[in-house]
Scaffold this active site. Structure first.
Site, PDB file in Angstrom:
ATOM      1  N   LYS A  79      -1.853  11.726 -10.058  1.00  0.00           N
ATOM      2  CA  LYS A  79      -2.909  11.056  -9.308  1.00  0.00           C
ATOM      3  C   LYS A  79      -4.150  11.951  -9.311  1.00  0.00           C
ATOM      4  CE  LYS A  79      -3.624   8.850  -4.739  1.00  0.00           C
ATOM      5  NZ  LYS A  79      -3.008   8.613  -3.418  1.00  0.00           N
ATOM      6  N   SER A 155      -3.449   3.976  -1.777  1.00  0.00           N
ATOM      7  CA  SER A 155      -4.429   4.463  -2.722  1.00  0.00           C
ATOM      8  C   SER A 155      -3.855   4.888  -4.081  1.00  0.00           C
ATOM      9  CB  SER A 155      -5.161   5.659  -2.125  1.00  0.00           C
ATOM     10  OG  SER A 155      -4.285   6.750  -1.945  1.00  0.00           O
ATOM     11  N   SER A 179       0.101   5.331   1.125  1.00  0.00           N
ATOM     12  CA  SER A 179      -0.538   5.282  -0.191  1.00  0.00           C
ATOM     13  C   SER A 179       0.412   5.368  -1.385  1.00  0.00           C
ATOM     14  CB  SER A 179      -1.589   6.393  -0.310  1.00  0.00           C
ATOM     15  OG  SER A 179      -2.746   6.012   0.385  1.00  0.00           O
TER      16      SER A 179
END
Lengths: 491, 119, 491
Positions: A79, A155, A179
Site C-alpha cells: 500500500k 482506504s 481500511s
C-alpha cells in the site's frame, strides 16, 4: 465462474520442486496486474525491472541450493503509505508526490528476508482517510472488479481490487478504522487487521498511531495466516509492537472449531443494515452452527458511541501526525511564499486534499485549548468503555461475528460529497481499532446485484489465530472465497 | 457543551493547523464543523465522570533501547527529499522576529495574522 | 566564591521575584529517541536519520540511559520520582522541529518538587539558601536555525534535533541576580557531579530562560511577570536580570503596569527587547504520545539509583569544612571543580594534612591547569606525587618557594620527589652550624643594618635574613635563618 486455486503458499513448493522459476512467477504476476490495472487503476507504481532482478537473484540462490525463505518468490504489493526504498511513497497525496523513503518499512524487510518480491504499490485514499479509494490525489479512484462503476471500498482499495482480480500475490494494507476489512468485504476477499501491536508499524505513514495496524488482503484465511506468520512479531523500532510470542498461524488453522463460542452482538445488526447483507451474514452464521460452533447473543452496549469516538481520536492524532508535512524538510512547498507562515499554510493548503484538511482541522479543534476536555478526553474515556464492552463479552465467548459493513460496494461518486455519509459505513469496523482487537473480513456470498458481502469476526487481543481459524473453517466448507469477479486475470 | 461554530473559530483552527483557506472553504468548513459537532454530540450524553481515559493502545510499559550509537544517514540522503537545500542545510525563507535559536520551550509563535515581520 | 553583584532593589521599596527554567542536554552517547550520535560540532545534517528527521513512517524509541539519568538528577535534587510517567506531544510549527511536534512531558513529569541548596558570598557574608523546584522533565531538543548572512533565508541543521534535554523548572524563589546566578551554577555543578551533562553554555548544553516580576517589599502576591529567553552565559543571566528588574521598578515607580511579554536579551547593548506579546498565541495541544509506551519506575529501581548517587556538592562542602577542617575559601574552590576535588581527595590518601594539600591544589595545581586549559588530572603529576611534595615542604626538606621549581620538574614524568629535589640541588639546608656561619659572615659585611636592628628597626632583620638566603642560594631554611640572626644580634 472462474475459481482461484494457486496460492502464495504453493509458490515456494513449486520453486523448490523446480516446477517453476521465480522469474516466471514474477512475469505471471506482472501479466495479471497489467491485464486488470487499466480498468481498475489499482496500482500507483509497478516495479517491473526491480522485481525481475530480484527474481533472477532468487533463482540463482535456488540453483546454488541455498535455503529459500518461507515466502520465496511470492510477489507482493505494498500500500502506498508503507515505505519502500524502491520507488516513491506518497500515501496518494500531493503533499509528498515524489517522496523517496531512505529505508524499507519493517514489514517490507521481513517479507524481503522471507524471499518475497515487491512488485507494485497500491492505490489508496489519501493518508488512509476514506472508505472508497476515491480520495486518491495521485492515481484517482480505483474501481471494483465486481463492477467497475463501483468503489472497491477503502482506504486499502487498490490492494483489495488486486487481491480480487489476480491470484498468487500477497497484498499489504493498513487499517485504522476498517481500511483493510471494508474493502476486503466490498471486493470479496479475505482481509485481516491483526491485533494492535502484532505487526510493526515502523515505516507505515501514520494516520492515527493508536489505531493504525498493518495487515494483508488475500484470497483466503490460509494465505492470510501464511503472510501473518512472516510479518508478525516484535520490532525494536516500534515501541508499540508486542513482545508476545507469535503463534504458528498455519498450524492453528487445522484445529477443529467445534465447541468454540461465537457471540452475536445485537448492536451490530441495526436497522440501517442492508437487508441482503443481513441475510448473507445470517446464512454465514448458520454455516458456523453447522460446523459445531456454539452461537449466543452478546451485548456491546457502547457500540453506538464507537464511530463518534473514532472520528474524534483519529482526527486528533492525525492533526499531529500530519504536522510534519509542512514544506520544510520534504514534500511539496508552495512557490514564492512570503515568509514562513505563508510557506506552511499554502504548502499544506495546496498539498493536502479536502478530506485530509477537514480531518486535520477537526483534530486540531478537539485538542485545542477550551475543547480538549470536552472532546479529546471525553473520547478517550468512551474508548475505555468500548474496551470494557469487549473484555466483558470475551469472558462469555471466544469470538464475535457481525457484518463487516452495513452496505455493499456503492457507485463511485455516490457518497463523496458527503463525508458523514461515508463515515457511516465504518460503524461496524472502527470498534476493533478502538479496542485493539483482531478483526477479519471474508466473503459470505453475493447480493442479487452480484456484489460481495463480507462477514466479520473479532477475537480477543492477540488471538489472531482464532479469527483466522474460524475463517479458515468457514472457507473449508464454502466456496464464496473462490469466486472470481468479472474483471479477473487469474487464469 | 454547546458550541457556536463561527467564522472566527474556524479561521482560528485553520491558522493553528497552518492551512490557508479561502472564503468558499470557510463556508464549507463552518457547515462541516457544525455537522461533526452534531455527530459527536451523542458522546456528551454519556456519563463518564468515573471513567479513566484509555490513553494508550500499547499493552507494555518501559519499552526502551540501550544507549548505543547506530549509523546515521549521509548528508546527501538526509537532504535528498528537501524542497530547498544548499547542499549543507535545509533552506527556508528568513525567520524574522524570533531572534536566534528558539529551542524547545522557546518556540517563536508566528503572529496569528501571518505578518510575522510584525513580531 | 561568586563575586557579589549589586542588588538593584537595594534601598528601594521593591523586591524582585525570579524563577528559572533551565534546559540541560544530557550527554548520552545516542539521541533520545534514535541511535544517531549525540555530539556537538559535527558537520551540519550528518548526525540524522529518518527518526530525528521526522520522516514519514519513522517511530521513536526511548533511550533508557536518558530515563535513568533524569531520575538520578531528580534524586540528587530531592525530587519525588514519578512511579508512572509518560511522554506527550507538544504541537507547534518551527523549521527546527521536523515532526511539527516535540516529544515532551506534560502532566506527569519524571520528577516533581525537590530543591537545590546554593551558597554565595555577598556583603553580609556567606549566604546559604534552598531554592525550590517545581518539576524536572525529559524532552527532545530541537535542531538549529541559522540566519544566512547575505541572503533572505534561514538554514536548518538537524544534528541537535532529538538530543535528550532536561527541563528544570524552579519555583519563583529567588530575589536577586546573584541568587539566580548561584542557583544556575549549582545546577551545573550537580550535573557535573552526576556526570550526566557538560553544561557548557557556549555549546548550548545548558540554556536558560528567566521569569521576573517586581513587587512591593513584604508583599506575597505574585505580580505580572516577563520572561527573558536566549540567555547563554551566567553573566548574561545576571546582567539581564539586573536590567529587567531595574526596568520594571522604574515602570512601577511611575505607577504604570508591567505588560506580560517575552523578551530577548541583547548582551552587547545590555538591553532587552520584545520578542512577542502576551501568550495568547500559544496552544500546544498536548496529548499523550501514542507511539511510546508509558513508563514505570519501580521502588527497587529508584532505591538502587538513589544508592548509586555520588556525594553531592552541598554535602561535600560541609565535609571539607567540617571533617577536613578546610577554610571556607578552599572548600568552596575545591567543591566547584569536580576534577580538582577528586585530585585533592586522592592526594589525601598519600598525605592527610588536608589544609596543606588544599593550599597546593587550589594554588599551584589550579594555576597550572588554568594556564594550560586542561584539567588537574591532565597536568602530568599524580595526586600521590603532589602529596609527596607537600609532605616534603611540611617536613622542611624543600622551601615553599623552591617547591614550585620542584613541581615544574615533576610534571610529565614519574620521578620521586626526593630525587627531583636532589637533582635540582634544592634540598633545604636546616643545618644550624652551616647557617650560623653564613649569618656571621652577613653580619660582618653589613654593619649599618646591624646597627639599625639594634636601634629597633624590625625591617632590617628581614634585610639580613634575605642576605643569608641569597648567600645560600635560597636553600637555607628561612625559619632557622631568622632564629639565628636574632640569636646572633641578641634581639
Amino acid at each position: 465462474m472462474t475459481t482461484r486455486e494457486a496460492s502464495i503458499i504453493e509458490i515456494r513448493d513449486s520453486l523448490l520442486a523446480g516446477r517453476t522459476k521465480a522469474v516466471e512467477v514474477i512475469h505471471e504476476a506482472l501479466r495479471q496486474i497489467r491485464a486488470v490495472d487499466p480498468q481498475l487503476r489499482a496500482t500507483s507504481q509497478i516495479f517491473q525491472e526491480e522485481a525481475l532482478a530480484r527474481a533472477e537473484e532468487l533463482d540463482m540462490k535456488l540453483k546454488k541450493g541455498e535455503e529459500p525463505g518461507l515466502l520465496a518468490g511470492v510477489p507482493f504489493t505494498v500500500k502506498d503509505n508503507i515505505c519502500t526504498r524502491t520507488g516513491t511513497t506518497t500515501a496518494a497525496s500531493k503533499i509528498i508526490p515524489t517522496f523517496r523513503a531512505p529505508y524499507d518499512a519493517t514489514v517490507v524487510l521481513k517479507l524481503l528476508a522471507a524471499g518475497a518480491i515487491p512488485i507494485a504499490k497500491t492505490n489508496m485514499d489519501e493518508f488512509g482517510m476514506g472508505s472508497s479509494t476515491e480520495n486518491s490525489a495521485t492515481v484517482g479512484p480505483t474501481r471494483n472488479p465486481w463492477r467497475t462503476t463501483h468503489v472497491p471500498g477503502g482506504s486499502s482499495g487498490g490492494a483489495a481490487a488486486l487481491a480480487a482480480a489476480t491470484r498468487g500475490m500477497l497484498h499489504l494494507g493498513s487499517d485504522t478504522g476498517g481500511s483493510i476489512r471494508q474493502p476486503a468485504s466490498y471486493c470479496g476477499v479475505t482481509g485481516i487487521k491483526p491485533s494492535y501491536g502484532r505487526v510493526s508499524r515502523y515505516g507505515l505513514l501514520a494516520f492515527a498511531s493508536s489505531l493504525d495496524q498493518i495487515g494483508v488482503l488475500q484470497s483466503s484465511a490460509r494465505e492470510c495466516a501464511a503472510a501473518l506468520s512472516v510479518i508478525a512479531g516484535r520490532d525494536p523500532m516500534d515501541s508499540t509492537s508486542a513482545s508476545r510470542a507469535v503463534p504458528h498461524y498455519l498450524g492453528e488453522l487445522e484445529r477443529d472449531v467445534r465447541g468454540l463460542r461465537l457471540g452475536i452482538p445485537t448492536e451490530y445488526f441495526p436497522d440501517a443494515i442492508d437487508a441482503e447483507v443481513r441475510a448473507r451474514v445470517q446464512e454465514g452464521i448458520d454455516v458456523f452452527r453447522r460446523l459445531g460452533v456454539e452461537t449466543r447473543e452478546v451485548s456491546l452496549p457502547h457500540t453506538r458511541y464507537a464511530n463518534p469516538t473514532y472520528v474524534l481520536i483519529s482526527a486528533a492524532e492525525a492533526s499531529s501526525n500530519l504536522a510534519r508535512y509542512d514544506g520544510v524538510h520534504y514534500g511539496h512547498r508552495a512557490r514564492n511564499p512570503q515568509g514562513l507562515v505563508e510557506l506552511y499554510a499554502r504548502s499544506r493548503a495546496e498539498g493536502f486534499g479536502a478530506e485530509v484538511k477537514r480531518r486535520i482541522m477537526v483534530g486540531t479543534f478537539v485538542l485545542s485549548a477550551g475543547y480538549h476536555e470536552a472532546f479529546y478526553n471525553k473520547a478517550c474515556k468512551v474508548r475505555k468503555l468500548i474496551r470494557q464492552d469487549f473484555e466483558s463479552a470475551f469472558k462469555e465467548v471466544d469470538a464475535i461475528v457481525c457484518p463487516t459493513s452495513p452496505v455493499t460496494a456503492f457507485p463511485i461518486g455516490a457518497k463523496i460529497d458527503d463525508p458523514l455519509k461515508l463515515y457511516a459505513v465504518d460503524i461496524l469496523t472502527v470498534p476493533a481499532n478502538l479496542a485493539t482487537v483482531p478483526g477479519i473480513s471474508f466473503p459470505c456470498g453475493l447480493t442479487s446485484e452480484k456484489l460481495p458481502v463480507g462477514l466479520q469476526i473479532y477475537g480477543r487481543p492477540f488471538e489472531d489465530h482464532t479469527v483466522l481459524r474460524l475463517a479458515h473453517a468457514f472457507q473449508m466448507t464454502t466456496k464464496f472465497h473462490l469466486a472470481a469477479p468479472p474483471v479477473y486475470a487469474g487464469s | 457543551m454547546a458550541i457556536e461554530v463561527t467564522d472566527d473559530l474556524v479561521c482560528h483552527i485553520a491558522r493553528l493547523s497552518r492551512i490557508a483557506i479561502s472564503q468558499d472553504d470557510l463556508k464549507e468548513l463552518v457547515s462541516h464543523f457544525e455537522r461533526i459537532l452534531a455527530f459527536v454530540g451523542e458522546l456528551q450524553s454519556l456519563d463518564t465522570r468515573d471513567v479513566e481515559p484509555s490513553m494508550f493502545s500499547v499493552e507494555s510499559t518501559n519499552v526502551d533501547r540501550e544507549d548505543i550509537v547506530c549509523a546515521s544517514l549521509g548528508r546527501t540522503e538526509s537532504l535528498a527529499n528537501a524542497p530547498e537545500s544548499n547542499g549543507t542545510f535545509f533552506v527556508v525563507p528568513r525567520i524574522v522576529g524570533g531572534g536566534s535559536e528558539a529551542g524547545p520551550g522557546a518556540p517563536v509563535q508566528m503572529e496569528e495574522d501571518g505578518a510575522e515581520g510584525a513580531a | 566564591m561568586t563575586k557579589s553583584k549589586s542588588d538593584p532593589t537595594d534601598g528601594t521599596p521593591f523586591e524582585a521575584v525570579i524563577g528559572l527554567e533551565a534546559h540541560v542536554q544530557l550527554k548520552t552517547r545516542s539521541k533520545m529517541f534514535c541511535g544517531c550520535e549525540n555530539r556537538f560540532g559535527a558537520e551540519p545534517n550528518t548526525l540524522v536519520c529518518p527518526v530525528c528527521l521526522g520522516h514519514p513512517g519513522s517511530l521513536p524509541v526511548v533511550n533508557r540511559q536518558a530515563m535513568e539519568w533524569a531520575a538520578r538528577v531528580g534524586l540528587a535534587c530531592g525530587c519525588e520520582i514519578a512511579r508512572f510517567t509518560k511522554f506527550d506531544r507538544k504541537n507547534y510549527y518551527y523549521p527546527d522541529l521536523p515532526k511539527g511536534y516535540q516529544i515532551s512531558q506534560y502532566d506527569l513529569p519524571i520528577c516533581n518538587g525537590g530543591e537545590v541548596e546554593v551558597h554565595f558570598a555577598n556583603d553580609s557574608g556567606v549566604v546559604r539558601r534552598k531554592i525550590g523546584l517545581v518539576r524536572i522533565h525529559l524532552e527532545e531538543d530541537a535542531g538549529k536555525n541559522i540566519h544566512a548572512e547575505a541572503r533572505p533565508e534561514s538554514w536548518v541543521d538537524l544534528n541537535r534535533a532529538g538530543v535528550p534535554l532536561l527541563e528544570i523548572v524552579s519555583k519563583p524563589d529567588m530575589h536577586t541576580p546573584e541568587e539566580a546566578g548561584a542557583y544556575l551554577r549549582m545546577l551545573r555543578l550537580i550535573m557535573l557531579y552526576l556526570g550526566v551533562s557538560d553544561c557548557n553554555m557556549e555549546e548550548g548544553t545548558l540554556r536558560c530562560d528567566v521569569n521576573i516580576s517586581v513587587r512591593p517589599r513584604g508583599s506575597t502576591h505574585l505580580e505580572t511577570r516577563t520572561e527573558i529567553k536566549n540567555l547563554n552565559s551566567f553573566t548574561h543571566v545576571e546582567n539581564a536580570l539586573q536590567h529587567e528588574i531595574t526596568r520594571q521598578m522604574k515602570i512601577k515607580a511611575r505607577g504604570e503596569k508591567i505588560v506580560q511579554q517575552t523578551l530577548l536579551f541583547d548582551p552587547e547593548k545590555g538591553e532587552t527587547r520584545v520578542m512577542r506579546g502576551k501568550e495568547e498565541a500559544h496552544d500546544y495541544r498536548y496529548f499523550p504520545e501514542p507511539d511510546l509506551a508509558p513508563w514505570i519506575f519501580s521502588e527497587e529501581w529508584i532505591e538502587s539509583l538513589r544508592k548509586s548517587l555520588p556525594e553531592m556538592p552541598a554535602v561535600r562542602l560541609q565535609r571539607f569544612q567540617g571533617a577536613l577542617g578546610l577554610s571556607p575559601y578552599h572548600a568552596d574552590v575545591l567543591v566547584r571543580d569536580v576534577v580538582m576535588a577528586e585530585f585533592f581527595e586522592e592526594a589525601l590518601e598519600t598525605y592527610d594534612k588536608a589544609q596543606s594539600v588544599a593550599n597546593w591544589v587550589t594554588n599551584v595545581v589550579r594555576e597550572e591547569s588554568n594556564a594550560r586549559g586542561i584539567s588537574a588530572k591532565e597536568i602530568g603529576i599524580s595526586p600521590a606525587r603532589l602529596a609527596g611534595l607537600v609532605r616534603a615542604i611540611d617536613e622542611g626538606k624543600v622551601s615553599n618557594q623552591k617547591a614550585r621549581d620542584v613541581f615544574k620538574a615533576m610534571l610529565g614524568n614519574t620521578r620521586a620527589v626526593a630525587e627531583v629535589i636532589g637533582e635540582l640541588g634544592l634540598e633545604q639546608i636546616s643545618d644550624d652550624s652551616f647557617i650560623r656561619n653564613a649569618v656571621k659572615e652577613v653580619i660582618g659585611k653589613h654593619p649599618g643594618p646591624v646597627e639599625d636592628v639594634k636601634k629597633g628597626k624590625e625591617n632590617s632583620i628581614n634585610f639580613l635574613v634575605g642576605q643569608v638566603m641569597r648567600q645560600s642560594k635560597g636553600k637555607a631554611n628561612p625559619g632557622i635563618v631568622l632564629k639565628l640572626v636574632k640569636e646572633e644580634l641578641g634581639v
